[in-house]
Enzyme design. Structure first.
Site, PDB file in Angstrom:
ATOM      1  N   LYS A  74       0.836  -1.202   0.000  1.00 41.90           N
ATOM      2  CA  LYS A  74       0.000   0.000   0.000  1.00 41.90           C
ATOM      3  C   LYS A  74       0.872   1.253   0.000  1.00 41.90           C
ATOM      4  CE  LYS A  74      -3.778  -2.446   2.049  1.00 41.90           C
ATOM      5  NZ  LYS A  74      -4.315  -3.067   3.259  1.00 41.90           N
TER       6      LYS A  74
ATOM      7  N   GLN B  62      -5.567  -2.228   9.088  1.00 40.00           N
ATOM      8  CA  GLN B  62      -5.315  -3.540   8.482  1.00 40.00           C
ATOM      9  C   GLN B  62      -5.922  -4.647   9.351  1.00 40.00           C
ATOM     10  OE1 GLN B  62      -3.870  -3.994   5.470  1.00 40.00           O
ATOM     11  NE2 GLN B  62      -4.173  -6.193   5.639  1.00 40.00           N
TER      12      GLN B  62
ATOM     13  N   ASP C  81     -11.816   1.703   2.948  1.00 42.41           N
ATOM     14  CA  ASP C  81     -12.086   0.270   2.762  1.00 42.41           C
ATOM     15  C   ASP C  81     -13.568   0.017   2.472  1.00 42.41           C
ATOM     16  OD1 ASP C  81      -9.948  -1.579   2.989  1.00 42.41           O
ATOM     17  OD2 ASP C  81      -9.766  -1.191   5.137  1.00 42.41           O
TER      18      ASP C  81
HETATM   19  N1  GUN Z   1      -6.906  -7.520   5.309  1.00 45.76           N
HETATM   20  C1  GUN Z   1      -6.987  -8.229   4.159  1.00 45.76           C
HETATM   21  N2  GUN Z   1      -7.549  -7.500   3.189  1.00 45.76           N
HETATM   22  C2  GUN Z   1      -7.836  -6.295   3.721  1.00 45.76           C
HETATM   23  C3  GUN Z   1      -8.415  -5.104   3.201  1.00 45.76           C
HETATM   24  O1  GUN Z   1      -8.809  -5.009   2.042  1.00 45.76           O
HETATM   25  N3  GUN Z   1      -8.513  -4.077   4.076  1.00 45.76           N
HETATM   26  C4  GUN Z   1      -8.108  -4.164   5.360  1.00 45.76           C
HETATM   27  N4  GUN Z   1      -8.267  -3.102   6.139  1.00 45.76           N
HETATM   28  N5  GUN Z   1      -7.575  -5.236   5.882  1.00 45.76           N
HETATM   29  C5  GUN Z   1      -7.428  -6.299   5.061  1.00 45.76           C
END
Ligand code: GUN
Length: 278
Positions: free
Chosen positions: A49, A93, A116
């Site tokens: 990211k 996350q 998200d």
């Molecule tokens: N963990 C796995 N995929 C994701 C996601 O798309 N967003 C977040 N916040 N955590 C994750």
């Protein structure tokens, strides 16, 4: 033999669009990523990211908190980020360590910064079809389906998996494009028979090689959301690629399919957040 859907190329094009718009319009956008504990997979995602932010010209703020972080500490950080003008998007996350209540954490994030699209407000908007933030992984899957040139309208679409993050919003996006959508799950009777109806099959089960050739219609578009780590360290999807690619019309590989798309959509959402907050 199926045509391979190239997630790396499609995601690169989206990130370039985001980068170009930010540069052209001089937009200042910031994304805060919060990671709690030492999950190695989460660490990889968070690093990716950060790289994507750098590419797009989005400022990234990373908060790496220790495994034993308390609910109060995490909520205080979210409150601070909610009030920080330089932060347009907040991503916590997942998964979080056991002592932390994921649902309460998500609900604390300002819906305007919830890139998200996990907050109840944003989930509700997706359901209605009136939304600014795209659900990252499902929207990434839709982009991959669009890249085949095949229209969803009127097609039989089968989604395997009913998670809040992937299965349910995926079904909604397919429905918004006039697909006839079935959601399958662990209690579905005769799963193979249902899957064989699908013109578009989306596998989000979390089980390696779960979808076999006998479950796939000849010529179908097969989207594999699974990222499973095998004992030998290799990544593998939910779809048994070698045999299904002999039968499908289009298929996404793992890695290099859905994976890179999630982050590309996240960049798009962060740009949207910055524009909405201006
Ligand atoms: N963990 C796995 N995929 C994701 C996601 O798309 N967003 C977040 N916040 N955590 C994750």
């Amino acid at each position: 033999m199926a045509q391979i859907i190239d997630g790396k190329a499609v995601s690169a094009a989206i990130k370039e669009q985001v980068r170009d718009e930010i540069a052209r319009d001089g937009i200042k956008a910031g994304l805060a990523v919060v990671i709690v504990g030492n999950d190695p997979a989460s660490r990889v995602y968070v690093n990716n990211k950060k790289k994507a932010c750098e590419f797009c010209g989005i400022q990234s703020f990373e908060y790496a908190l220790p495994e034993e972080t308390t609910m109060q500490e995490l909520l205080e950080l979210i409150d601070t980020l909610n009030n920080d003008k330089n932060v347009n998007g907040i991503l916590v996350q997942l998964p979080l360590p056991e002592q932390l209540d994921e649902k309460a954490v998500i609900e604390r994030i300002s819906p305007q910064k919830d890139v998200d699209a996990f907050h109840e407000t944003n989930v509700g908007k997706i359901m209605i079809g009136n939304y600014s933030f795209l659900p990252c992984t499902p929207a990434g899957c839709m982009e991959l389906i669009h890249s085949t040139g095949i229209s969803v309208s009127g097609k039989e679409c089968v989604v395997i998996g009913r998670s809040n993050i992937v299965g349910k919003p995926m079904a909604m996006l397919l429905l918004h494009e006039n697909g006839t959508v079935t959601i399958c799950h662990s209690r579905t009777k005769d799963l193979a028979e249902v899957c064989r109806r699908a013109d578009i099959l989306v596998a989000a089960v979390g089980k390696p090689n779960f979808v076999t050739a006998d479950m796939v219609k000849e010529g179908a578009v097969v989207i594999d959301v699974g990222i499973n780590r095998l004992e030998n360290g290799k990544l593998c999807g939910d779809v048994k690629f070698d045999e299904v690619s002999e039968k499908a019309g289009w298929i996404t590989p793992v890695p290099g399919g859905v994976g890179p798309m999630t982050i590309a959509v996240l960049m798009k959402n962060t740009l949207t957040a910055a524009k909405l907050q201006k």
